[in-house]
Scaffold this active site. Structure first.
Site, PDB file in Angstrom:
ATOM      1  N   LYS A  91       0.866  -1.432  -0.171  1.00 54.50           N
ATOM      2  CA  LYS A  91       0.056   0.082  -0.579  1.00 54.50           C
ATOM      3  C   LYS A  91       0.828   1.303   0.515  1.00 54.50           C
ATOM      4  O   LYS A  91       1.924   1.439   0.455  1.00 54.50           O
ATOM      5  CB  LYS A  91      -0.917   0.066   1.153  1.00 54.50           C
ATOM      6  CG  LYS A  91      -2.266   0.693   1.020  1.00 54.50           C
ATOM      7  CD  LYS A  91      -3.040   0.161   0.805  1.00 54.50           C
ATOM      8  CE  LYS A  91      -4.261   1.329   0.459  1.00 54.50           C
ATOM      9  NZ  LYS A  91      -5.798   0.803  -0.226  1.00 54.50           N
ATOM     10  N   GLY A 187     -27.860   0.878   1.075  1.00 55.47           N
ATOM     11  CA  GLY A 187     -26.539   1.684   0.097  1.00 55.47           C
ATOM     12  C   GLY A 187     -27.500   1.051  -1.368  1.00 55.47           C
ATOM     13  O   GLY A 187     -27.191  -0.312  -1.297  1.00 55.47           O
ATOM     14  N   LEU A 188     -27.990   1.824  -2.102  1.00 59.00           N
ATOM     15  CA  LEU A 188     -27.573   1.969  -3.608  1.00 59.00           C
ATOM     16  C   LEU A 188     -26.814   2.733  -4.907  1.00 59.00           C
ATOM     17  O   LEU A 188     -27.354   3.260  -6.017  1.00 59.00           O
ATOM     18  CB  LEU A 188     -29.502   2.439  -4.076  1.00 59.00           C
ATOM     19  CG  LEU A 188     -30.640   1.195  -2.810  1.00 59.00           C
ATOM     20  CD1 LEU A 188     -31.696   1.861  -3.089  1.00 59.00           C
ATOM     21  CD2 LEU A 188     -30.477   0.016  -3.329  1.00 59.00           C
ATOM     22  N   GLY A 189     -26.098   2.883  -4.159  1.00 56.34           N
ATOM     23  CA  GLY A 189     -24.408   3.054  -5.408  1.00 56.34           C
ATOM     24  C   GLY A 189     -24.053   2.114  -6.566  1.00 56.34           C
ATOM     25  O   GLY A 189     -24.722   1.505  -6.293  1.00 56.34           O
ATOM     26  N   ALA A 190     -22.770   2.355  -7.175  1.00 58.10           N
ATOM     27  CA  ALA A 190     -22.280   1.623  -7.693  1.00 58.10           C
ATOM     28  C   ALA A 190     -22.266   0.021  -7.163  1.00 58.10           C
ATOM     29  O   ALA A 190     -23.398  -0.630  -8.726  1.00 58.10           O
ATOM     30  CB  ALA A 190     -20.890   1.798  -8.710  1.00 58.10           C
ATOM     31  N   GLY A 192     -24.760  -1.359  -5.093  1.00 57.05           N
ATOM     32  CA  GLY A 192     -25.373  -1.680  -3.868  1.00 57.05           C
ATOM     33  C   GLY A 192     -26.331  -1.772  -5.332  1.00 57.05           C
ATOM     34  O   GLY A 192     -27.321  -3.071  -5.375  1.00 57.05           O
TER      35      GLY A 192
HETATM   36  P1  NAD Z   1     -20.688   4.587  -4.123  1.00 58.83           P
HETATM   37  O1  NAD Z   1     -21.118   5.979  -3.295  1.00 58.83           O
HETATM   38  O2  NAD Z   1     -20.886   4.605  -5.418  1.00 58.83           O
HETATM   39  O3  NAD Z   1     -22.852   3.672  -3.182  1.00 58.83           O
HETATM   40  C1  NAD Z   1     -22.266   3.886  -1.807  1.00 58.83           C
HETATM   41  C2  NAD Z   1     -24.310   4.296  -1.710  1.00 58.83           C
HETATM   42  O4  NAD Z   1     -24.616   4.708  -0.663  1.00 58.83           O
HETATM   43  C3  NAD Z   1     -25.181   5.459  -2.820  1.00 58.83           C
HETATM   44  O5  NAD Z   1     -25.901   5.833  -3.095  1.00 58.83           O
HETATM   45  C4  NAD Z   1     -24.647   6.854  -1.222  1.00 58.83           C
HETATM   46  O6  NAD Z   1     -25.997   7.488  -1.270  1.00 58.83           O
HETATM   47  C5  NAD Z   1     -25.420   5.618  -0.538  1.00 58.83           C
HETATM   48  N1  NAD Z   1     -25.328   6.402   1.636  1.00 58.83           N
HETATM   49  C6  NAD Z   1     -24.606   6.594   1.711  1.00 58.83           C
HETATM   50  N2  NAD Z   1     -24.686   6.704   3.330  1.00 58.83           N
HETATM   51  C7  NAD Z   1     -25.664   5.810   3.549  1.00 58.83           C
HETATM   52  C8  NAD Z   1     -26.390   5.915   4.453  1.00 58.83           C
HETATM   53  N3  NAD Z   1     -26.119   6.552   5.516  1.00 58.83           N
HETATM   54  N4  NAD Z   1     -27.554   5.360   4.711  1.00 58.83           N
HETATM   55  C9  NAD Z   1     -27.691   4.488   3.596  1.00 58.83           C
HETATM   56  N5  NAD Z   1     -26.935   4.581   1.717  1.00 58.83           N
HETATM   57  C10 NAD Z   1     -26.072   5.131   2.133  1.00 58.83           C
HETATM   58  O7  NAD Z   1     -19.653   3.697  -3.409  1.00 58.83           O
HETATM   59  P2  NAD Z   1     -19.469   1.961  -3.933  1.00 58.83           P
HETATM   60  O8  NAD Z   1     -18.233   1.773  -5.131  1.00 58.83           O
HETATM   61  O9  NAD Z   1     -20.881   1.535  -4.455  1.00 58.83           O
HETATM   62  O10 NAD Z   1     -19.041   1.587  -3.104  1.00 58.83           O
HETATM   63  C11 NAD Z   1     -19.352   0.847  -1.478  1.00 58.83           C
HETATM   64  C12 NAD Z   1     -19.342   0.713  -0.888  1.00 58.83           C
HETATM   65  O11 NAD Z   1     -18.495  -0.683  -1.025  1.00 58.83           O
HETATM   66  C13 NAD Z   1     -18.041   1.206   0.093  1.00 58.83           C
HETATM   67  O12 NAD Z   1     -17.429   0.871   1.312  1.00 58.83           O
HETATM   68  C14 NAD Z   1     -17.126   0.489  -0.478  1.00 58.83           C
HETATM   69  O13 NAD Z   1     -15.742   1.257   0.102  1.00 58.83           O
HETATM   70  C15 NAD Z   1     -17.677  -1.246  -1.207  1.00 58.83           C
HETATM   71  N6  NAD Z   1     -16.258  -1.347  -2.352  1.00 58.83           N
HETATM   72  C16 NAD Z   1     -16.693  -0.769  -3.225  1.00 58.83           C
HETATM   73  C17 NAD Z   1     -16.085  -1.300  -4.625  1.00 58.83           C
HETATM   74  C18 NAD Z   1     -15.932  -0.939  -5.453  1.00 58.83           C
HETATM   75  O14 NAD Z   1     -15.261  -1.592  -6.596  1.00 58.83           O
HETATM   76  N7  NAD Z   1     -16.432   0.096  -5.807  1.00 58.83           N
HETATM   77  C19 NAD Z   1     -15.146  -2.526  -4.210  1.00 58.83           C
HETATM   78  C20 NAD Z   1     -14.623  -2.769  -2.454  1.00 58.83           C
HETATM   79  C21 NAD Z   1     -15.419  -2.121  -1.827  1.00 58.83           C
END
Ligand code: NAD
Length: 358
Positions: A91, A187-190, A192
């Site tokens: 890292k 969480g319904l981001g990328a 979720g």
């Molecule tokens: P993202 O930012 O696209 O999505 C996160 C979602 O969570 C957003 O829609 C946000 O509005 C929502 N959110 C934030 N606070 C909240 C709360 N208190 N209650 C409900 N929803 C809430 O992020 P992502 O890329 O989807 O990643 C999600 C998680 O997975 C993160 O912890 C990230 O570190 C982890 N992760 C992601 C990846 C990846 O490839 N993107 C890989 C490993 C781990």
């Protein structure tokens, strides 16, 4: 002069750091012209050249930055080992405020340092860095992933989470069919959203929450999901609670509220403390260690990027196989946890250490 003193203090404390854990190599880089101060920590190359992201942030002291690099680098050794990847753990941290300090010149200087380490370490995006920054670094070194030429890691991450959820379902509910099972998605981001799509397609019932109202509305329409307030999602009646938003959601304060039989999702660092993990185990709520179930992104990053050193290893599994293997890896961790009467996160750490010969 000040630089020299600070670097001196770092070197003094490397072996004394509580996070040291037999790191193979720690490099300290400075470039006075651009203000770059960076630390690259390589924990283990037992399974192959090290890989790990670069974090760019303000630290309260250089020692804190060093401890962070060492801790995260060890975590990468565990993550890559348990993902079955032919790479080791490393890292990097760049010390300072990215909004003030980051410049093309600084990123180039950093890239040249990374190039100097050569085939022992490759880096990618982490907190404070962007895909555009990775593109900039890639102008001066090939030891970098997560550039705009790669694929969006959230898709393989979501796929991996769903393979993991099948293992969790099997262990916690005795079935491997998603049909009719209830999942509470935070969480319904990328990631979720990708998990929701896949679960819905296989007949699961979804309860959802997100701070972004528009995402919730879309999910209700697309997946026939039930929406609940963000503060309640962890406590709803369901089979599996799936955190895909923030870290630290499982704490000694929230564990008593849980009604799910298991917790398994993509969010990093879901356990706020070791005690929170113990509290889950005490309540017999199954926990899928986050760095195991969310490894789809790094798996695709390593196996998919031609420039990364891990690619050169002849016995690398195919991308699909490696992501699917998250299912069996989790079952193995649950078996180990049962056999030794420890929590899954402890079993995972023990298995990873054995794999890297520690
Ligand atoms: P993202 O930012 O696209 O999505 C996160 C979602 O969570 C957003 O829609 C946000 O509005 C929502 N959110 C934030 N606070 C909240 C709360 N208190 N209650 C409900 N929803 C809430 O992020 P992502 O890329 O989807 O990643 C999600 C998680 O997975 C993160 O912890 C990230 O570190 C982890 N992760 C992601 C990846 C990846 O490839 N993107 C890989 C490993 C781990």
């Amino acid at each position: 002069m000040e630089y020299r003193l600070q670097v001196g203090r770092i070197l003094m404390s490397v072996w004394e750091s509580a996070e040291f854990d037999g790191h193979e190599q720690v490099c300290v880089f400075t470039d006075e012209k651009t203000g770059l101060k960076a630390i690259v920590a390589i924990h283990s190359t037992a399974l192959g050249p090290a890989a790990g992201g670069t974090r760019f942030k303000v630290y309260s002291s250089d020692s804190d930055a060093l401890d962070d690099a060492l801790r995260l680098s060890r975590a990468m050794s565990y993550k890559s080992a348990l993902a079955g990847l032919p790479v080791g753990g490393g890292k990097a941290v760049i010390i300072g405020d990215p909004h003030q300090l980051k410049s093309p010149e600084l990123l180039h200087a950093y890239g040249r340092f990374i190039d100097r380490i050569g085939n022992h370490f490759a880096t990618g995006e982490d907190v404070g860095m962007t895909v555009a920054d990775m593109d900039r670094i890639a102008e001066v070194t090939k030891y970098v992933g997560g550039t705009s030429k790669g694929i969006d890691p959230s898709i393989p991450t979501a796929e991996g989470v769903v393979h993991g959820l099948r293992a969790v379902l099997k262990r916690a509910l005795g079935t491997d069919s998603f049909a009719g099972a209830q999942f509470a998605l935070q969480g319904l981001g990328a990631v979720g959203w990708g998990v929701a799509e896949r679960l819905h397609a296989q007949g699961a019932r979804l309860i959802v929450a997100d701070v972004r109202e528009e995402r919730v509305k879309l999910a209700v329409a697309a997946f026939d999901a039930r929406a609940v307030p963000c503060n309640d999602i962890h406590a709803v009646d369901c089979d599996i609670f799936v955190p895909c938003a923030l870290g630290g959601v499982i704490s000694e304060a929230t564990v008593p509220d849980l009604k799910a039989k298991a917790v398994a999702g993509s969010a990093n660092n879901q356990l706020a403390s070791a005690e929170a993990g113990a509290a889950l185990a005490e309540r017999k709520i199954l926990f899928a260690p986050d760095y195991v179930i969310n490894a789809g992104g790094i798996i695709s990053g390593i196996l998919g990027a031609a420039a990364l050193p891990g690619r050169e290893t002849p016995h690398a599994p195919s991308l699909d196989q490696a992501i699917e293997a998250i299912h069996d890896r989790l079952l193995g961790i649950f078996d180990h946890a049962d056999a030794y009467n420890v929590a899954p996160e402890i079993a995972a750490e023990r298995m990873a250490r054995e794999m890297i010969g520690r």
